[in-house]
Design a protein around this motif. Structure first.
Motif, short mmCIF file in Angstrom:
data_model
loop_
_atom_site.label_atom_id
_atom_site.label_comp_id
_atom_site.label_asym_id
_atom_site.label_seq_id
_atom_site.Cartn_x
_atom_site.Cartn_y
_atom_site.Cartn_z
N ASN A 6 -20.69 -23.46 92.03
CA ASN A 6 -19.10 -23.88 92.84
C ASN A 6 -18.30 -24.89 92.30
O ASN A 6 -17.70 -25.78 92.73
N THR A 7 -18.13 -24.45 90.93
CA THR A 7 -17.32 -25.46 90.02
C THR A 7 -16.12 -24.60 89.52
O THR A 7 -16.50 -23.65 88.78
N VAL A 8 -14.99 -24.99 89.48
CA VAL A 8 -13.95 -24.78 88.72
C VAL A 8 -13.31 -25.60 87.60
O VAL A 8 -13.56 -26.72 87.95
N TYR A 9 -13.16 -25.32 86.41
CA TYR A 9 -12.59 -26.00 85.29
C TYR A 9 -11.41 -25.59 84.96
O TYR A 9 -10.95 -24.43 85.25
N LEU A 10 -10.56 -26.69 84.35
CA LEU A 10 -9.58 -26.25 83.59
C LEU A 10 -9.56 -27.10 82.33
O LEU A 10 -9.39 -28.05 82.25
N GLN A 11 -9.46 -26.29 81.33
CA GLN A 11 -9.42 -26.76 79.77
C GLN A 11 -8.11 -26.88 79.42
O GLN A 11 -7.41 -25.79 79.54
N MET A 12 -7.63 -28.07 79.06
CA MET A 12 -6.31 -28.24 78.73
C MET A 12 -6.32 -28.66 77.48
O MET A 12 -6.61 -29.70 76.94
N ASN A 13 -5.69 -27.98 76.42
CA ASN A 13 -5.40 -28.38 75.27
C ASN A 13 -3.97 -28.60 74.71
O ASN A 13 -3.01 -28.12 75.47
N ASP A 14 -3.66 -29.19 73.73
CA ASP A 14 -2.35 -29.43 73.27
C ASP A 14 -1.49 -29.92 74.38
O ASP A 14 -0.44 -29.52 74.57
N LEU A 15 -1.97 -31.04 74.87
CA LEU A 15 -1.19 -31.46 75.96
C LEU A 15 0.13 -32.03 75.68
O LEU A 15 0.32 -32.68 74.39
N ARG A 16 1.07 -31.72 76.36
CA ARG A 16 2.31 -32.45 76.40
C ARG A 16 2.71 -33.47 77.37
O ARG A 16 1.96 -33.48 78.12
N THR A 17 3.79 -34.33 76.98
CA THR A 17 4.02 -35.38 78.04
C THR A 17 4.50 -34.74 79.49
O THR A 17 4.29 -35.35 80.21
N ASP A 18 5.12 -33.49 79.26
CA ASP A 18 5.27 -32.95 80.96
C ASP A 18 4.38 -32.46 81.40
O ASP A 18 4.38 -31.76 82.43
N ASP A 19 3.11 -32.28 80.68
CA ASP A 19 1.80 -31.99 81.38
C ASP A 19 1.34 -33.11 82.40
O ASP A 19 0.66 -32.73 83.09
N ALA A 20 1.89 -34.17 82.28
CA ALA A 20 1.37 -35.38 82.79
C ALA A 20 1.53 -35.07 84.42
O ALA A 20 2.76 -34.66 84.88
N GLY A 21 0.65 -35.99 85.08
CA GLY A 21 0.83 -35.84 86.70
C GLY A 21 -0.39 -35.77 87.43
O GLY A 21 -1.48 -35.71 86.59
N MET A 22 -0.41 -35.67 88.85
CA MET A 22 -1.86 -35.68 89.33
C MET A 22 -2.11 -33.94 89.54
O MET A 22 -1.34 -33.35 89.69
N TYR A 23 -3.23 -33.82 89.10
CA TYR A 23 -3.92 -32.38 89.21
C TYR A 23 -4.69 -32.35 90.31
O TYR A 23 -5.58 -33.08 90.58
#
Length: 121
Positions: free
Chosen positions: A76-93
């Motif tokens: 019962n787990t969901v993942y989000l793999q985030m690569n090549d992060l950019r400054t505009d990806d910042a925030g509360m997820y």
């Protein structure tokens, strides 16, 4: 009662990677779609990616090729793999759940976690 708990956020440099996790409890057989959403300061909450119980995924154009949503039903787990992060990806997820087909709209989701902060700097 559904409970969603996110983890994995943090501070990363541009180009770096993070893996977010959302542990869900209290799910029923009718719980179908789980999604990741994000909200930057001063901006509206927006969809990032969704996955249904059959494993069908959707990613918004801004993250395609960089982010990947995955679901481990047994845990019962969901993942989000985030690569090549950019400054505009910042925030509360945030992780969210709905008992119908997936939707990109935050207001379609009744159940939410508390969020995990992603900072790209």
């Amino acid at each position: 009662q559904v409970q969603l708990v996110e983890s994995g956020g943090g501070l990363v440099q541009p180009g770096g990677s993070l893996r977010l996790s959302c542990a869900a409890s209290g799910l029923t057989d009718s719980d179908r779609c789980m999604g990741w959403f994000r909200q930057a300061p001063g901006k509206e909450r927006e969809g990032v990616a969704t996955i249904d119980s059959d494993g069908n995924t959707q990613h918004v154009d801004a993250v395609k090729g960089r982010f990947t949503i995955a679901r481990e039903n047994a845990e019962n787990t969901v993942y989000l793999q985030m690569n090549d992060l950019r400054t505009d990806d910042a925030g509360m997820y945030y992780c969210a759940l709905r008992s119908q087909y997936c939707s990109p709209e935050p207001h379609d989701y009744p159940d939410w976690g508390q969020g995990t902060q992603v900072t790209v700097s």
